[in-house]
Design a protein around this motif. Structure first.
Motif, short mmCIF file in Angstrom:
data_model
loop_
_atom_site.label_atom_id
_atom_site.label_comp_id
_atom_site.label_asym_id
_atom_site.label_seq_id
_atom_site.Cartn_x
_atom_site.Cartn_y
_atom_site.Cartn_z
N VAL A 20 18.32 22.93 -37.90
CA VAL A 20 18.86 23.98 -38.77
C VAL A 20 18.84 25.33 -38.06
N ARG A 21 19.94 26.10 -38.22
CA ARG A 21 20.01 27.47 -37.70
C ARG A 21 20.68 28.36 -38.72
N LYS A 22 20.54 29.67 -38.57
CA LYS A 22 21.17 30.60 -39.50
C LYS A 22 22.68 30.55 -39.34
N HIS A 23 23.40 30.81 -40.45
CA HIS A 23 24.86 30.69 -40.45
C HIS A 23 25.50 31.81 -41.27
N GLY A 24 24.98 33.04 -41.11
CA GLY A 24 25.53 34.18 -41.83
C GLY A 24 24.96 34.30 -43.24
N LYS A 25 25.64 35.12 -44.05
CA LYS A 25 25.20 35.32 -45.42
C LYS A 25 26.35 35.08 -46.37
N ALA A 26 26.04 34.60 -47.57
CA ALA A 26 27.04 34.38 -48.61
C ALA A 26 27.43 35.72 -49.21
N ARG A 27 28.49 35.73 -50.02
CA ARG A 27 28.92 36.98 -50.66
C ARG A 27 27.84 37.54 -51.57
N HIS A 39 26.18 18.61 -39.30
CA HIS A 39 27.32 19.55 -39.29
C HIS A 39 27.72 20.01 -40.68
N LYS A 40 26.72 20.36 -41.51
CA LYS A 40 26.99 20.87 -42.86
C LYS A 40 26.26 22.19 -43.06
N ALA A 41 26.89 23.08 -43.82
CA ALA A 41 26.29 24.37 -44.15
C ALA A 41 25.69 24.29 -45.55
N PHE A 42 24.62 25.06 -45.77
CA PHE A 42 23.96 25.08 -47.07
C PHE A 42 23.21 26.38 -47.25
N GLN A 43 22.73 26.62 -48.46
CA GLN A 43 21.92 27.79 -48.79
C GLN A 43 20.59 27.32 -49.36
N ASP A 44 19.58 28.18 -49.25
CA ASP A 44 18.28 27.90 -49.85
C ASP A 44 18.38 27.89 -51.37
N LYS A 45 19.12 28.84 -51.90
CA LYS A 45 19.20 29.03 -53.35
C LYS A 45 20.66 29.27 -53.71
N TYR A 46 21.12 28.65 -54.77
CA TYR A 46 22.49 28.84 -55.23
C TYR A 46 22.47 29.59 -56.56
#
Length: 59
Positions: A20-27, A39-46
């Motif tokens: 796992v590596r950082k992949h920017g920030k959500a809106r 090869h999938k992106a995810f967030q800690d909290k939705y």
């Protein structure tokens, strides 16, 4: 507190923490992550206000 880093989360798809590596920030401003293993992106909290379990109508 100086220098305290939050460890990267495990991938919710393949469950590997090493890939796992950082992949920017959500809106919304929440940190996004990318798993190099699956090869999938995810967030800690939705944050999704349209779905609230307490307001669901159950038959």
């Amino acid at each position: 507190m100086i220098g305290i880093k939050k460890p990267f989360p495990n991938c919710p798809h393949c469950h590997k923490p090493i890939t796992v590596r950082k992949h920017g920030k959500a809106r919304s401003g929440i940190q996004r992550y990318f798993c190099r293993g699956c090869h999938k992106a995810f967030q800690d909290k939705y944050i999704y206000f349209a779905y609230r379990e307490s307001e669901m109508i159950r038959p």
